[in-house]
Each structure stands twice: as C-alpha cells, then as structure tokens.
Design an enzyme around this catalytic site. Sequence first.
Site, PDB file in Angstrom:
ATOM      1  N   GLU A  16     -70.588  39.512  11.877  1.00  0.00           N
ATOM      2  CA  GLU A  16     -70.094  38.191  11.479  1.00  0.00           C
ATOM      3  C   GLU A  16     -69.762  37.312  12.695  1.00  0.00           C
ATOM      4  OE1 GLU A  16     -66.836  39.032   8.776  1.00  0.00           O
ATOM      5  OE2 GLU A  16     -68.240  39.337   7.112  1.00  0.00           O
ATOM      6  N   ASP A  57     -67.498  45.085   0.615  1.00  0.00           N
ATOM      7  CA  ASP A  57     -66.374  44.341   1.182  1.00  0.00           C
ATOM      8  C   ASP A  57     -65.239  44.146   0.180  1.00  0.00           C
ATOM      9  OD1 ASP A  57     -64.923  42.868   2.927  1.00  0.00           O
ATOM     10  OD2 ASP A  57     -66.231  41.116   2.952  1.00  0.00           O
ATOM     11  N   GLU A  94     -57.954  39.646  -1.047  1.00  0.00           N
ATOM     12  CA  GLU A  94     -59.010  38.664  -0.796  1.00  0.00           C
ATOM     13  C   GLU A  94     -59.927  38.453  -1.997  1.00  0.00           C
ATOM     14  OE1 GLU A  94     -61.333  39.525   2.645  1.00  0.00           O
ATOM     15  OE2 GLU A  94     -62.787  37.943   2.241  1.00  0.00           O
TER      16      GLU A  94
END
Length: 851
Positions: A310, A389, A417
Amino acid sequence: MNTTKKTANWRVVLATAGLLSSGMFAHAENGSEGWLRYAPLPAAAKTQYVALPGRVVALDNSAMGQSASGELKRGLSSMLGQEVSAETKLGSDAFIVGTVADLQSALPAWHAPAGIGDEGFAVAQAQSGGHSYWVIAGKDGHGELYGIFHVLQSIATEKPLVADTEAPSAPIRWADEWDNFDGTIERGWAGRSIFFEGGHVRADLSRVGAYGRLLASIGINGVAINNVNANKMTLDSDMLKQIARIADAFRPWGVHISVAVPMASPQDVGGLKTFDPLDPDVAAWWQKKTDEIYTLIPDFAGYLVKADSEGQRGPAQYGRTPADAANVLARPLKAHGGVVMYRGFVYNNHLDWNDMKADRARAGYDNFRYLDGKFEPNVVIQIKNGPIDFQVREPVSPLFTALPHTNVAIEVQTTQEYTGQAHHMVFLAPMWRTYLDTDLRVDSKPSALKSIVTGKVFQRPLSGFVSVVNVGLEDNWMHHPMSMANLYGYGRLAWNPDLSSEQIIDEWTRMTWGNNPQVVSTIDKLNLESWHAYEEYTGPLGVGGLTNITGPHYGPGIESAERNGWGQWIRADHDGIGMDRTVATGTGFIGQYPPELAAKYESLKTCPDELLLFMHHVPYTYVLHNGKTVVQYTYDTHYDGAKIAASYPVEWRKLKGLIDNERYEKTLTMLNYQAAHADVWRDAVDQWFAKMSGIPDKLGRVGHDPDRIEAEAMDATGYKTTDMAPYFENASNGKFAACSDAAGCSLKTKLDKPMGTYSIGVQYFDTVQGASSFDLILDGKSIGQWKADETWPGRRPDADNSTRFTVENIHLKPGDTLELRGKSDKTEQAPVDYIEITPEGSKAQMKMASK
Ligand code: GCW
C-alpha cells in the site's frame, strides 16, 4: 407517547428525570475509567469480603511494584468503602504485594507454587506469626500488576476471592495504534491522538498513563505508538527524544513501547544514498540508530514494519526479501532484547481485475512461505487473522500454517474498521474465537490457530497477539461505550485464548456497568448476538464486508469491491456471485491450506455455508446446506439481522434508571442510529441482490414497503426532491427531499391507515455538520420535535448518516393529516428520506427475532 430518539430539546427533561430515578449514581460517568471504575459494592455484596485485610504491604519499590500496590489500595478502598492503609512491613493481617523472590524472603512460611510462568502471578492465602495474609506474588513486576488486577476483578464482579496461579499464554501481547504525528489517527473514531499533536509529542501525556493502566489490567505489555504508514521522519533524533516521554508514561504499567519504522529511514533520516538492507552502510546506520534509541528508552520493545505494501517502500525496491529487511533491523535489537514485528500484510493493490487467477488472498502465503527459517530469532511475522483485511467473515490466513521455523503473531483489529467503526455495537470476541478455534490440521494433527500463535504447535519461543486499537482523546477512549468491550476482550483472549466469549463479556459488563442482574443479562445478550447480527445485515456467506472499499470502509458500497486493483472482489454478475478460489478451476488459494482443510473448502459438499462465497463462485439459485438458495438466504438474513438491531434500543430502554444517565443516553443514541442504519444496509444489499439476480424475494418484502411513505411522494412546500445514486444504496427509492428555503419547508400527506395504534418513524439524514430541526405534526398538533445535531459520518446526505426519529403509541384514524416541517441549519438542509408507519403489534416480531 414515548420517543426512541432523544434530542437536544428533550435532553433537559430527560436528564432531570434520570437524576430522580437514579439517585444511586453519585456522579456522572463519562467512561474514562473504562472497566476500572471500582464502583462501591452494595452492602449485601460486600459481606463476602468482610474478612479481607484492610492493609496493603508493598515489598517491591520498583515502578511496577508501586503501581501494583497503589492500585490495589485504590480499588479495595473504593469498592469496599473503607480506608486501606499502605505499609512496608508485615505484622498484622494484610495483602502482601511483591515478586516471588520478595515474598519468599519476607514470608519464608509461604511457598510459591511450582512453575509460575513468565509474567505470571500467584494469589494465595498464608498464615504466619498468628496473622493472615493474602499473598499476591508476581514472577516479576508484570506479574504483580496482573495479580492485583486479578484480585480487583474478582471483587468488582462479586466473585469469591480464591487462590489462583496464572500466566499469560504468550510473550507478545501488544496494541498497535495508527496515530500520526499531526494528531490524527488512521481508522480511529474517538478523537485525536493521545500521543501526538501538531507534529510533536503532546505536552500533557496524562492520558497515556491512564491508557497504560487499562492495558496492564488486561495483560497487554507492548504498544506500537505510531501509524504503520509511518512518517518519514519517525527516527529523527529530536522526535525520538520526545517519544522517550511516552515510554516514561507507560513504564509504571509494564507497557513497553515500539515504533513503526519506514524501511527507507536510512535514506530519509540518515541521508544515505540507499536503504538496501544488504548494504553495509545501511546495516551500520540501523545499528547506530538502535543504540541511540536504547540510550533514551532502555526498555524499548522494538520495531514494527510495514513494507512493500500500500505504497510503503520496502526491500523489493532492491530485489531483496522481507527476511533481508527484517534481519537488518533485528540484529542490532538483539543485544538489547528488542524484537522486529514484520507485517505479513504485503500485497499488490494494483491487481488486474480481468485476470481470473489473480487473488489478493494468496499474497501473504506467496510472499512469505519461501522465507521460513530465514529470519533472525527476534523477528516475528505479524499476520492478520484472515487473508484479506479484517472483513466481517474470513477464513484463517493459511500463512499461519506455512512458517514452522519462524515466530508468528496474530493481528486482529479492535478498532472496528470494517465492522461498524464504533458507530455500531459489534462485540468481536465471538469472531476472534472462531479464528482461534479453527483447527488448521497441520500435518493432519490438531493445530488450532490458538495453539500456533501461542507457539505450541511449532515450539516457537516468541509468539503472540497484536491488535490495532486506535484509542483517542475522547473521554471513553473508543467512542461507542460498547466498543470498549472489544479492547477488554482482546486483552483477555491474548492472556488466555481459551476463555469463552460469555465469560469475557460478563466480566466486562459487571465491571463497566455494574452487577445488577437485569443490566448484566441485557448487556451480555446484546453484545453476544451483535457480531452475528452485523454479519446478517451486511455481508453474508463470506462474500466480504460489502462496505465501501474505495471510500471509508463503513456503509454499504457493494459494487465498490469490483473492477479495481484492490482485490476485494465479489465477482458478481447476473448469474452468480463469489470468488472461485478452488484449485480445480479458480485461483488456487484453497491449495495453500494443509490437505485436510483444503479438501474441506474445495468441495461444495463440505465447504461451510458461512465461507461459501469466499471460496466458490455459485449461481444465486445454489442451495445451501441449510436448504435455502443463496439469494433467498441473503434476503432472509438481512431481515433477521435488521430485526435484531431494531431490538437493541427497545431492550436498552428497559435499563433506564439502572445505570447512570450519561452513559445510558449516549448508548441509546447510538443504538437508535444502529437500528436505522441496519435497515439502510438491509435495503441496500437486498435490493442489489434483487437487481443483480432478477430473482424476487419469496416473501415479497424486498422493494415493497407498504408502511413507507417516500418523502418525494408527499405534498411539498419548499422541500425539493433530489436524486441519490445508486438507487438501492443511499436512499429509499434513490430519492430524498432537501429544504433550501431559510424560512423552513413542509411535507404533508393524508393518511389512510385503519384506526389503531402505530409507531411513526422518520428516516432522515444527520450529517457531520449543522443541526437542522424537525417538527412532526398530526392533525395540526406536534407529536415530536428534534434536531439533527449528531455527527454521523459524511458531509452530504447518504447511507452513512441515514438515521431515524421514532414516536410510539400514536393513535391514527383514516383521514388524518401528517406533516413534517424541516428547517435547515448551515449546509444541512433538513434532509428526509421517508416516513414509516407501523402498527404497534409488529414490535412483538421484533422481540422474537432477538431471542
Ligand atoms: O485495511 C487497511 C487499512 C489501512 C491500513 C492497512 C494496514 C494502516 O484500510 O488504513 O493502513 O490496512 O493494515 O496496513
């Protein structure tokens, strides 16, 4: 008439009513003590503790020893309501706190139980010289702290104090915080950083000490203090001096700090031409930097690394491996006892969507497996629980099975998240349990994930647990009062991965909200069903979270997963859905598991329903083991999950007066929003499935809401209809009404409901800015007024800030006129989606669903 959504103008009245009905709450509670409130016990509960001594003898003068004895004194006196004196000598009945060695010299009559594990403790009774003692002996300072917190937990939960010997399951038990030096927190929902502000370490670090106390109470011994997407200048000497103050604040609680470091630091901070890990100058630079850190922070825990992922630079730039990178950091740390936590989260976020063999889930295993055994002994590979994730449902990452000669730790995410971002109550311990209990069948032998990450399966000396926590400066640390249960649950599972979710939530509820049986049973139940409910109203069958992947990862964003390089694809078309990860026809991901598990996932006959769409691409008409088709199951679970969420505020309101008003109101506001947002989720996902598959809901619910009156269908004065794309995701029917007339606007309709009692819910948008106001009027008489003064996510009306105001027990007859008046504030235009009028009787179904 009752309202389910309390608002500014109602709060005054409610707060007063709360004070009257809850005289037992001496002070308002803001959640800052977390589960360490030490609320005074009621007289009846205190009787079992009358024989406990009123003195604490501290044998250990170290910082941790002093914290331990001081905390014990504080907790005992507060809960038992009596003075507790601090002493340094034996001689009358007392609690004695010290290390095992301290205890054995001060109290030779007491013999420590054999084999107390590292950082463990023994709590025991001892008699000597005619005195009765409660011994709290730590293997070391950490053990002392964990021992006293164990004693205090027993009392706070009104359990008998009994002899006990415990030790943590693994040496690594860390919290990672994704804090930036500017004071923001990546994926944090509770305000600004407790560590940093404006590019510096904060002047006032009192919250750091308070956080250390909470962490010590659940056995956490390390904190990585900065974002893994690390600031280039993290290792700048001036910054390190400031960071040393954070280590000082944590130290009394046995919490060691780590920093996330950019692999390019030798270049960015050191001015070298390269950061190639095999370059001798680079190695020398890391050596010098590491020594510098230890002069400032002698108990520094080590480095955390995110590289080649990332956008973070890494060894791949020089054709070097993660082992080359980890080892150049590990060597200088070794002499000081530090470790490198190297993240296994390395993947290419520019995958080719058209390549049916491309698969992000493969990346961890593909990037690390060939390096097994090549890491220095003080390197730990930190692996996210699942291969993607932190989605609401994933299989265990197969990488855990592939590194028998390497230290590994599991990384879970306490900050929610992809699971509601501290706006939804989602208790994650049951989810973590399913991971930890998964038997990966390495070499066809029992190998539950919990036995791998505690080092047992592969006999690894270093191993353990990490969680991304992201607490913030808000009083209650994690924004949603219930989100703290996740931090508590994480720590307890890291301490003992065999604890049940039921035990964990029960401890947390009693300490956080009190021991009242109704309070305990309600809060335990709501939490225990919440992960399942969230999964039901969001992403089913392992398809993925279905959140907005290219946006905030929060509300529905179903197609955001597709047609981009991020690889969270659901591969849906008009015929079917799911990623084919089989060996036979798909990406081959399933082949990364040991043979028994691979066979189970590969075959449609044995693949569990809850992971079906993670592993296979199937038609919407595919029949699950439970007998339903994929599409009908999706419809049904979304209605079931949303019903459970709808029951939360109903159940919560029964606790009024049994807990303090401040936390009661805050939680109620959040549960009301969650109930409304669950409906938004349900409608978005179900309508998308209906559109995509062309298969209607057998029960005729999807897309048919006879109780609903769309704002755009009402007679408008001033209100204008606005489109919101796509039609199934953000607003019912893809339209809402907004008021741009400063004088206010109105929506009117004539009702044709049969005579009866109804609840009327107004679905509106409450964005982060402004406080529009509303007045709901029946036949000229106001039946509810409120302000859109909450700060739900987003600046413009959309799914994420869609919420509801409900008035209950309204008597209606045919021909009544219902009017909604809205007044905008700043840029918030009193936006309205629809009004839903439901007969009061239908509540019964709602309650049944939550059973
Ligand atoms: O899920 C992604 C998050 C990023 C995070 C990354 C990671 C810190 O969306 O915000 O970056 O994971 O774990 O490194």
